[in-house]
Motif scaffolding. Structure first.
Motif, short mmCIF file in Angstrom:
data_model
loop_
_atom_site.label_atom_id
_atom_site.label_comp_id
_atom_site.label_asym_id
_atom_site.label_seq_id
_atom_site.Cartn_x
_atom_site.Cartn_y
_atom_site.Cartn_z
N ALA A 1 -1.37 0.93 -8.67
CA ALA A 1 -2.29 1.31 -9.75
C ALA A 1 -3.36 0.27 -10.05
CB ALA A 1 -1.48 1.60 -11.03
N GLN A 2 -3.74 -0.48 -9.04
CA GLN A 2 -4.70 -1.56 -9.27
C GLN A 2 -6.12 -1.07 -9.53
OE1 GLN A 2 -3.75 -4.87 -9.83
NE2 GLN A 2 -1.96 -3.54 -10.04
N ALA A 3 -6.38 0.23 -9.27
CA ALA A 3 -7.70 0.79 -9.57
C ALA A 3 -7.63 1.86 -10.64
CB ALA A 3 -8.32 1.37 -8.28
N ASN B 1 -7.95 2.50 2.73
CA ASN B 1 -8.06 3.84 3.33
C ASN B 1 -6.71 4.32 3.86
OD1 ASN B 1 -10.84 4.02 2.70
ND2 ASN B 1 -11.25 2.59 4.36
N PHE B 2 -5.72 4.19 3.00
CA PHE B 2 -4.35 4.66 3.23
C PHE B 2 -3.59 3.88 4.29
CE2 PHE B 2 -6.98 8.26 1.83
CZ PHE B 2 -6.48 8.36 0.54
N GLY B 3 -4.21 2.86 4.83
CA GLY B 3 -3.53 2.06 5.85
C GLY B 3 -3.60 0.57 5.52
N ALA C 1 -0.51 -4.20 -2.22
CA ALA C 1 -1.28 -3.83 -3.42
C ALA C 1 -2.10 -2.60 -3.10
CB ALA C 1 -2.18 -4.98 -3.84
N ARG C 2 -2.16 -1.70 -4.06
CA ARG C 2 -2.92 -0.47 -3.84
C ARG C 2 -3.57 -0.02 -5.14
NH1 ARG C 2 1.87 2.20 -2.28
NH2 ARG C 2 1.65 1.05 -0.34
N GLY C 3 -4.69 0.71 -4.98
CA GLY C 3 -5.41 1.18 -6.15
C GLY C 3 -4.69 2.27 -6.90
N SER D 1 -4.29 -10.90 4.25
CA SER D 1 -5.25 -10.00 4.88
C SER D 1 -6.22 -9.35 3.91
CB SER D 1 -4.53 -8.91 5.69
OG SER D 1 -3.77 -8.06 4.86
N SER D 2 -6.12 -9.70 2.63
CA SER D 2 -7.07 -9.16 1.66
C SER D 2 -8.45 -9.77 1.86
CB SER D 2 -6.61 -9.46 0.23
OG SER D 2 -7.65 -9.16 -0.69
N LEU D 3 -9.47 -8.96 1.61
CA LEU D 3 -10.85 -9.45 1.69
C LEU D 3 -11.34 -9.92 0.32
CD1 LEU D 3 -12.32 -6.62 3.96
CD2 LEU D 3 -11.27 -8.79 4.63
N ARG D 4 -10.44 -10.03 -0.66
CA ARG D 4 -10.88 -10.31 -2.03
C ARG D 4 -10.56 -11.73 -2.49
NH1 ARG D 4 -10.20 -7.27 -6.54
NH2 ARG D 4 -7.94 -7.23 -6.28
N GLY D 5 -10.24 -12.59 -1.54
CA GLY D 5 -10.07 -14.01 -1.87
C GLY D 5 -9.15 -14.23 -3.05
N ALA D 6 -9.62 -15.03 -4.01
CA ALA D 6 -8.79 -15.41 -5.16
C ALA D 6 -8.49 -14.24 -6.08
CB ALA D 6 -9.49 -16.53 -5.94
N GLU D 7 -9.24 -13.13 -5.94
CA GLU D 7 -9.00 -11.95 -6.78
C GLU D 7 -7.87 -11.08 -6.25
OE1 GLU D 7 -10.91 -11.34 -9.63
OE2 GLU D 7 -11.53 -13.39 -9.11
N SER D 8 -7.40 -11.39 -5.07
CA SER D 8 -6.47 -10.48 -4.39
C SER D 8 -5.10 -10.42 -5.06
CB SER D 8 -6.28 -10.93 -2.94
OG SER D 8 -5.14 -10.31 -2.38
N GLU D 9 -4.66 -9.21 -5.28
CA GLU D 9 -3.33 -8.99 -5.86
C GLU D 9 -2.24 -9.16 -4.79
OE1 GLU D 9 -2.06 -8.98 -8.59
OE2 GLU D 9 -0.20 -7.83 -8.51
N SER D 10 -2.49 -8.66 -3.59
CA SER D 10 -1.45 -8.81 -2.55
C SER D 10 -1.22 -10.29 -2.23
CB SER D 10 -1.83 -8.03 -1.28
OG SER D 10 -3.03 -8.51 -0.71
N THR D 11 -2.30 -11.07 -2.24
CA THR D 11 -2.15 -12.50 -1.97
C THR D 11 -1.44 -13.19 -3.13
OG1 THR D 11 -4.23 -12.42 -0.73
CG2 THR D 11 -3.41 -14.61 -1.33
N ARG D 12 -1.76 -12.77 -4.36
CA ARG D 12 -1.08 -13.36 -5.53
C ARG D 12 0.43 -13.13 -5.44
NH1 ARG D 12 1.24 -12.24 -10.29
NH2 ARG D 12 1.13 -9.98 -9.97
C1 LIG Z 1 -12.05 -0.80 1.47
C2 LIG Z 1 -11.01 -0.41 0.45
C3 LIG Z 1 -10.24 0.71 0.69
C4 LIG Z 1 -9.27 1.07 -0.24
N1 LIG Z 1 -8.48 2.16 0.03
C5 LIG Z 1 -7.50 2.49 -0.85
C6 LIG Z 1 -6.66 3.61 -0.58
O1 LIG Z 1 -6.74 4.29 0.42
N2 LIG Z 1 -5.70 3.90 -1.50
C7 LIG Z 1 -5.51 3.17 -2.64
O2 LIG Z 1 -4.61 3.47 -3.41
N3 LIG Z 1 -6.30 2.10 -2.90
C8 LIG Z 1 -7.28 1.74 -2.04
N4 LIG Z 1 -8.07 0.65 -2.30
C9 LIG Z 1 -7.79 -0.18 -3.47
C10 LIG Z 1 -6.99 -1.42 -3.05
O3 LIG Z 1 -5.80 -1.06 -2.41
C11 LIG Z 1 -6.65 -2.29 -4.28
O4 LIG Z 1 -7.88 -2.80 -4.80
C12 LIG Z 1 -5.74 -3.44 -3.95
O5 LIG Z 1 -5.58 -4.24 -5.09
C13 LIG Z 1 -6.29 -4.26 -2.79
O6 LIG Z 1 -5.44 -5.34 -2.52
P1 LIG Z 1 -5.94 -6.82 -2.85
O7 LIG Z 1 -6.03 -6.92 -4.35
O8 LIG Z 1 -4.88 -7.70 -2.28
O9 LIG Z 1 -7.26 -7.02 -2.19
C14 LIG Z 1 -9.06 0.30 -1.42
C15 LIG Z 1 -9.87 -0.83 -1.62
C16 LIG Z 1 -10.83 -1.18 -0.71
C17 LIG Z 1 -11.67 -2.40 -0.96
#
Ligand SMILES: Cc1cc2nc3c(=O)[nH]c(=O)nc-3n(C[C@H](O)[C@H](O)[C@H](O)COP(=O)(O)O)c2cc1C
Length: 197
Positions: free
Chosen positions: A174-176, A97-99, A139-141, A8-19
């Protein structure tokens, strides 16, 4: 063994959750030769949101549906059949956005069908998607303490409600938060996957 991977990630090959989800699937396949893997990438191939027309179609008896209504219900039917056929479901769930991404929410909206994947009894709801193992790679920032995690309790509640009570969450946090923190987050997720039985 039938494995279903939901992306469900919108980041394609960069996605951590998909990895991480893919590494869980690879581990399952290695341990279960002959396992069949089906995938649904909800970002590349989105499921329509539950809207007024869709709800109207679902509540119209099958033999009274217009062709458009029947086609809309059939989209949900296909996702239900796919999850029913799975022994193991591996879900990639970024935190947005926390969900969860709306794409993943639409998947849950599609598979939650009264009388099919859950039912109400005199003692409360009963999930009907039983005997499945579920892994959720989230995965989360940022970093959220377990007791203040805004996303996981919701996903857990949905899975439990549908009968998928055997679930394991793998966190990539801590991905961000900069290169070092994000590398640590990835390493922690990898260690969790490596330790999975
Ligand atoms: C639209 C959007 C909303 C996000 N909201 C949050 C958030 O609420 N809390 C958080 O910790 N990280 C948030 N992030 C960071 C993502 O969770 C983080 O980049 C994570 O790696 C995304 O998963 P992915 O790599 O599989 O795409 C957000 C990122 C995006 C693009």
């Amino acid at each position: 063994m039938n494995i279903l991977q939901i992306t469900s990630s919108l980041r394609g090959a960069e996605s951590e959750s998909t990895r991480v989800a893919a590494s869980i699937v690879a581990k399952l396949v290695a341990a279960n030769p002959g396992a069949l893997v089906s995938t649904r990438d909800l970002a590349r191939d989105p499921h329509p949101v539950l809207d007024e027309a869709a709800l109207g179609a679902l509540f119209t008896p099958a033999d009274s549906r217009t062709p458009e209504q029947a086609a809309r219900v059939a989209l949900d039917d296909a996702l239900i059949a796919q999850v029913q056929a799975a022994d193991v479901v591996v879900i990639g769930a970024p935190m947005y956005n926390f969900g969860i991404p709306v794409q993943l929410k639409s998947w849950f909206d599609a598979i939650a069908r009264a009388g099919v994947t859950f039912r109400y009894t005199e003692t409360g709801p009963e999930g009907l998607l039983k005997n499945k193992k579920v892994f959720v790679a989230t995965a989360r920032g940022g970093i959220y303490p377990v007791e203040a995690d805004p996303q996981v309790p919701f996903v857990r509640m949905l899975l439990n409600f549908l009968g998928m009570t055997d679930h394991t969450f793998v966190y990539s946090a801590a991905q961000a938060m900069g290169p070092e923190a994000s590398a640590n987050g990835r390493a922690e997720a990898d260690a969790t996957v490596a330790a999975l039985a």
